[in-house]
Motif scaffolding. Structure first.
Motif: not given
Length: 1287
Positions: A991-994, A958-961, A550-552, A583-588
């Protein structure tokens, strides 16, 4: 491929453009002569594409490993109807364009773009494709004939048992590469050898698909083992693989005894890192051969019964592993069976691909493009099972199923294949040429004979990574601009740049594997993978993939490369790299939902076993009672939410694999206690060899912190701004005009400052309080004066009135008015800036200080009008230039900065939370190397635009710094600023990734919608003005190679001060070194190296000005000492030692901080005394007082023509300088207004003809150094001259 790319750029550029434009013009003229329907035009276009394609497929080939690629169909319309209509109207002398003309224009643009891509692909294949039977491959073809002659003449070895075979191999000087498990003692197995029954060139070389790589070309040769060597039951219990291993050993021994041993280095390596499939590799010792040869032992298709190798069949009996075990209900061995079937079907697969190439003339060239893309863009490595052969079968399936036309060219086949890969789920939608293949679980790609699964053993993470790469390639292939180089020529990105989070696991293999004598079922499942390394890798990927689904989007586990012998050594430690694509906002999300115990008890039990003490039973607002994992509160900061996914992954590997982190651990104390409590049975104890997990995220994020952060956050500052707006709006009856809006322009109010703003409270360090600039806009009025001087006085009166009213309404607030011009005269000669007069309001509730100034549109209009009027008089051009500069400053303060602030705030707050921490890390990196916010360096706004460019790219953001910083560094290291346009696209918030829903729509009908259908970014028409502005700047020579980032509002990138070419080149060198440092950290497993990338090398500067740390008011903005620690122990604080009366230890100095040569020191004061109080200036509330910045400003004002200065604006303790060679390099003739401190050159140094020459002077460096020391009295501690200028 890099050389091919460079040549392609030189030779294909003008040629491709001219030919494509000619074809487009021809199509346009034909359409104007006869207005035909668009359907007919599309058919003609498709026919022209297929007819013009050069397809020469070799008819005598085979394939075991084919090229790779991604799919995407051409067909998007890049023209714009309104622009085309306008063009048609102008062409027809004012008449509106007809529908047929508009369609013709659109099709001409599409044809031009498609033909340009085709010509580029043809040029690439012409340079990269290797065709057998040509002059270039003469040496390789001769070597293949010689190898065949040696193979067919090898001597026969009679059948012997295993022990005798091992003794024979030792006598011949070779070893038998038996797979795991080795043949047991006393096994009834006869091993024999005879010359190959057939020697056939297979693979991409035979079919005309082979392409050059950095390591050269490798030709696959199938050596068919005679059928007499095998028995009917040899598919069981590794008997076939034992005989194959002995055959490989005898091949090596025979080849080494032949003349080939002088021309080749002969060795053994595993195919796709599968220890069951060793191959003989012959690497030439000279370049004349032109490539390596790989001998692949195989069998005929009828040697063994292929029906016994289905996915549901078992070929490893439990009794073979454990004596006395029952063979009934043995688990299937699909990977074992697929490996054996691949050897048996090698020639059949070759013939199938050869027949497909006959059906589609461009098939071989299209497969070659797929191979180039796979190696350049995905970089899956040697252990990847998605090879060129698998993608060639996918392309063959598309051709044979009629999904693509057989007459299409290679470039169209490539696009179709990448689109298919981007949208296809091989598990939910298996691919089969005939009847569905039963018995194989997971992803299924059936071979043409419907016998085996080509994707057997391919992990879900590897397919997910391939799908994401295909999606990015499909977007690039159909973009409005030319992205051919990014698809085919860009080097594979390292793991840190491809994945959002990277974990490095250093583990021992033995504890994860079942004992050799027991647990037969588990042992058989492990042997199905082929080696202990593959078994552990699959186990890690399966565990993390199921837990983090669900997160990645992808969980990819890669094993470090190792030799063939190391694959079967279970006791050896091994390194695995885990890559996570968020996976976008789900990872946070801080709450991970699980099943309901009442609804699914079995799933709830599995969830508890997976998460242990982290699994909690919770009731939610909708009344549901579910298991969940909680990783923080609802008020968690964005940087804390960004670490949720790596925390979850680190928790799982600690709980299930006992992998602990080092000094910088992403897990909290609560996480570690929960992971160690009640470990599952599968987590076997480690006998003194504890695995280690490494994540770069916690150590890297530490550099975005400051010594005085104290847990501050950005949200209180934004809330304080909103509260201030309400408080000012409440004063409407006390002010002449009502406050309409507040326009913030501070990085701290858009999540982009290095640290959250520091409140000024009792006991806090008040040596430097950063004010937050905010423009106050009042309601419109026509009574503003038309005189600039009067206007500024009215603005000052407004601010004084506003401050007085606010102070009266809020007694606890600190209000102070100021003017930057006081005591300094008119700035820049003529007109003060719009924000020179201000009022500082110390907000009582938050403790923050807001600096307010008045935004008045009348001021901008007056400045523009005055500059325009003065420009009409030639004698007043100097004054006109001054007013133009003043108008530009007004635009910067009142228009550009507020606009930029809103864009960046939306990017960080609503769309990409990871962008905030990325900006902070990038600014820290730039400031550490003294290249941020100094003259000629990178302005803060440009650094933020660079991050926006990375997050608005066509590939997944990217979803991380950590990933964001790595991609920013890659842009700095590789971008060609003089040739390519760099754009920060703020028009693509989604974004297309989200967009999972958009991805589902594309998957349902990829041929119609395309994978790019849900991207809402900047289109081709929106990019045209930016490209035109860039081309115009290049034509007039305005591009000097400096860093520049354009936006839709600023197409010419003129809003911010330019970055010098010197600084840009320096950034490229430092970025490459920093990326290498990150890669070494992952490779070596030591995150202590990260401090090196934030340490500036000082040896390249001419002189260093050391500052008194007590006078550096922004010293608290330096990174905490824990960020530079290399071990678990942290260095003691020097201030605490001084307070305790102890002598502080000597500070460690990095080697790259030392000067290259012996430096001369101009020591001024005595030993430095450590700072013992918060505010050494004795003045409370030092708002905006930065003595270092003021000192650097004064030095630039006085010596700007003679030197360049660099310093860390975040409390750096040194100022580095470079002399201007044009001023100090050689003597100059004496003249007035030399703009530098000069000294006369003595006559004895001028030579014998000194009397007849004009007096010479040279730069007086010692005097300038003394003047710098005098100007910096109380601030400068020492000046170190590292090298003298060449005079």
């Amino acid at each position: 491929m890099a050389a091919a790319g460079a040549k392609r750029k030189n030779t294909a550029g003008a040629k491709a453009e001219a030919e494509a434009q000619a074809q487009a013009d021809g199509a346009q003229q034909a359409k104007r002569r006869q207005a035909e329907p668009i359907a007919c035009a599309s058919e003609e276009m498709e026919d022209s594409l297929s007819a013009s394609e050069d397809c020469d497929a070799d008819s005598s080939g085979s394939d075991t490993e084919m090229g790779d690629g991604e799919t995407k169909l051409a067909g998007e319309n890049t023209g714009d109807g309104d622009d085309n209509a306008a063009a048609g109207k102008q062409h027809r002398g004012g008449k509106a364009a007809t529908n047929s003309e508009i369609m013709a224009l659109n099709e001409a643009a599409l044809l031009f773009k498609s033909n340009l891509f085709k010509l580029q692909a043809d040029e690439l294949l012409g340079e990269a494709l290797v065709v057998a039977g040509t002059k270039e491959t003469r040496g390789l073809d001769a070597a293949l004939r010689q190898i065949r002659e040696v193979l067919v003449a090898l001597e026969e070895v009679p059948a012997v048992d295993v022990d005798a075979a091992s003794n024979l191999a030792r006598k011949l000087g070779v070893s038998i590469p038996f797979p795991d498990p080795a043949p047991p003692a006393g096994m009834a197995l006869q091993l024999a050898f005879s010359a190959p029954a057939a020697v056939t060139v297979v693979g991409s070389y035979a079919l005309g698909m082979a392409v050059r790589t950095r390591s050269g070309i490798t030709v696959d040769v199938a050596a068919q083992m005679p059928a007499a060597l095998f028995q009917d039951r040899d598919h069981l219990n590794c008997r076939y693989f034992y005989k194959r291993a002995f055959y490989v050993a005898m091949l090596v021994a025979g080849l080494r005894r032949s003349a080939l041993n002088d021309a080749f280095d002969i060795g053994v390596e595993a195919v796709r890192d599968d220890a069951r499939l060793p191959a003989v590799v012959l690497r030439p010792r000279t370049r004349r051969v032109g490539g390596s040869v790989r001998l692949l032992p195989c069998i005929a298709g009828d040697t063994l019964a292929l029906a016994r190798l289905g996915g549901a069949r078992n070929s490893l009996r439990p009794s073979f592993i454990a004596a006395g075990a029952a063979d009934e209900d043995a688990p299937p061995t699909p990977q074992y069976n697929a490996a054996l079937a691949g050897d048996a079907l090698m020639v059949a697969h070759m013939r199938f691909l050869h027949e497909t190439a006959g059906m589609c003339p461009a098939f071989a060239r299209g497969a070659a493009l797929l191979r180039v893309w796979l190696r350049q863009r995905v970089g899956l490595g040697a252990q990847a099972r998605v090879t060129g052969f698998a993608l060639s079968l996918v392309l063959a399936w598309l051709v044979r199923q009629g999904r693509v036309g057989s007459g299409l060219g290679a470039h169209a086949l490539f696009k179709a294949c990448v689109e298919f890969l981007a949208a296809r789920d091989f598990e939910a939608q298996p691919v089969a040429f005939g009847a569905a293949l039963a018995g194989f679980g997971g992803a299924v790609l059936a071979d043409p004979t419907a016998t085996t699964n080509v994707l057997a053993g391919v992990g879900d993470g590897e397919l997910a990574e391939l799908r994401l790469a295909a999606r990015a390639a499909a977007l690039d292939a159909n973009a409005a601009d030319d992205r051919f180089a990014r698809i085919f020529l860009a080097a594979p990105a390292p793991a840190v740049q491809r994945f959002d989070h990277v974990l490095r696991l250093d583990v021992a293999l033995a504890p994860f594997l079942a004992p050799r004598g027991g647990a037969a079922a588990r042992r058989l499942a492990e042997l199905d993978h082929g080696s202990p390394v593959a078994a552990v890798r699959a186990r890690i990927e399966a565990l993390l993939g199921a837990a983090l689904d669900a997160q990645a989007r992808a969980v990819v586990v890669r094993a470090a490369p190792c030799a063939l012998g190391d694959l079967v050594r279970a006791q050896r430690r091994h390194v695995f790299v885990v890559g996570l694509v968020a996976r976008g906002d789900a990872a946070q999300r801080v709450v991970g939902l699980g099943p309901s115990p009442a609804g699914d008890a079995a799933a709830a039990a599995r969830f508890r076993a997976l998460w242990g003490a982290r699994a909690e039973l919770r009731r939610f607002r909708d009344g549901a009672i579910r298991l969940a994992t909680v990783w923080g509160g609802a008020d968690a900061a964005p940087e804390q939410r960004a670490l949720v996914l790596p925390r979850m992954a680190a928790f799982l590997v600690r709980r299930h694999f006992a992998a602990h982190a080092g000094a910088a651990d992403v897990l909290t104390r609560e996480d570690r206690e929960a992971a160690d409590r009640d470990p599952p049975r599968a987590a076997l104890p480690f006998a003194g060899t504890q695995p280690r997990a490494l994540s770069l995220a916690p150590r890297l994020d530490g550099f975005a912190q400051t010594q005085g952060a104290g847990g501050a956050a950005f949200e209180p500052a934004l809330a304080a701004l909103d509260e201030l707006h309400r408080e000012l709006a409440a004063l409407e009856h006390q002010l002449p005009l009502r406050v309409l809006a507040l326009h913030a322009a501070a990085p701290a109010l858009r999540y982009a400052s290095l640290a959250p703003p520091k409140p000024l409270r009792g006991g806090a360090d008040d040596a430097f309080v950063a004010p937050l600039p905010v423009a106050v806009e009042f309601v419109g009025s026509t009574r503003w004066p038309d005189d600039l001087v009067a206007l500024h006085k009215v603005k000052a009166a407004f601010l004084l009135r506003l401050g007085a009213c606010y102070a009266a309404a809020h007694p606890g607030a600190a209000v102070a008015a100021g003017d930057r011009l006081l005591g300094r005269g008119a700035r820049d000669g003529v007109v003060p800036r719009a924000d020179d007069c201000f009022v500082d309001i110390g907000h009582a509730a938050s403790g923050l200080t807001f600096r307010l100034w008045v935004l008045c549109d009348r001021e901008g209009a007056l400045l523009e009008r005055r500059a325009r009027d003065l420009r009409l008089v030639p004698a007043l051009h100097a004054q006109a230039s001054a007013y133009e500069d003043a108008h530009r400053r007004w635009l910067l303060a009142c228009v550009w900065r507020p606009r930029h602030h809103r864009l960046v705030l939306g990017l960080c707050q609503r769309h990409h939370p990871a962008a905030s921490l990325t900006m902070r890390l990038l600014k820290r990196w730039l400031a550490s190397h003294m290249l941020l916010a100094t003259p000629g360096a990178v302005p803060e706004e440009v650094a933020e635009l660079l991050v926006a460019h990375v997050f608005s790219a066509s590939e997944a953001a990217p979803a991380s710094a950590c990933a964001g910083l790595a991609r920013c560094l890659r842009v700095l290291a590789e971008w060609r600023w003089k040739d390519d346009l760099c754009v920060a696209d703020f028009s693509a918030p989604e974004h297309e990734g989200d967009d999972d829903e958009g991805a589902a729509r594309a998957s349902s009908d990829p041929a119609v919608t395309g994978v790019w259908a849900n991207v809402h970014g900047m289109g081709g028409e929106a990019r045209k003005p930016l490209q035109l502005a860039f081309d115009a700047a290049a034509a007039r020579g305005a591009l000097k190679g400096g860093l520049r980032v354009a936006t839709e509002d600023d197409p010419e990138a003129q809003w911010w001060p330019p970055v010098s070419a010197v600084a840009t080149r320096r950034l490229a060198v430092l970025a490459r070194a920093s990326l290498a440092c990150i890669d070494l950290c992952v490779e070596d497993g030591c995150d202590g190296r990260l401090s090196e990338m934030f340490t500036a090398p000082m040896a390249d500067y001419d002189f260093i000005i050391k500052l008194d740390l007590d006078a550096v008011s922004r010293r608290y903005e330096q990174p905490p000492k824990s960020a530079f620690a290399t071990g678990a122990s942290q260095p003691e604080d020097a201030e605490e030692l001084v307070a305790a009366g102890k002598k502080p230890a000597e500070k460690e100095v990095f080697k790259n901080l030392l000067p290259a040569t012996a430096a001369a020191s101009c020591q001024i004061g005595g030993a430095h005394s450590f700072k013992t109080r918060a505010n050494p200036f004795g003045q409370p509330g030092m708002v905006g007082f930065d003595p270092v910045a003021l000192f650097v400003h004064d030095l630039h004002a006085v010596y700007g023509d003679s030197l360049m200065l660099f310093n860390d604006v975040y409390g750096g303790s040194v100022i580095a300088g470079l002399w201007n060679p044009a001023v100090v390099a050689k003597p100059a003739a004496f003249a007035c207004n030399l703009n530098a401190n000069m000294a006369p050159v003595p006559k004895e140094e001028m030579g014998p003809s000194a009397g007849s020459k004009k007096p010479l002077v040279r730069f007086n460096m010692p005097a300038v150094i003394e003047e710098i020391i005098r100007l910096g009295d109380g601030l400068v501690e020492d000046v170190v001259i590292q090298r003298d200028p060449v005079i």
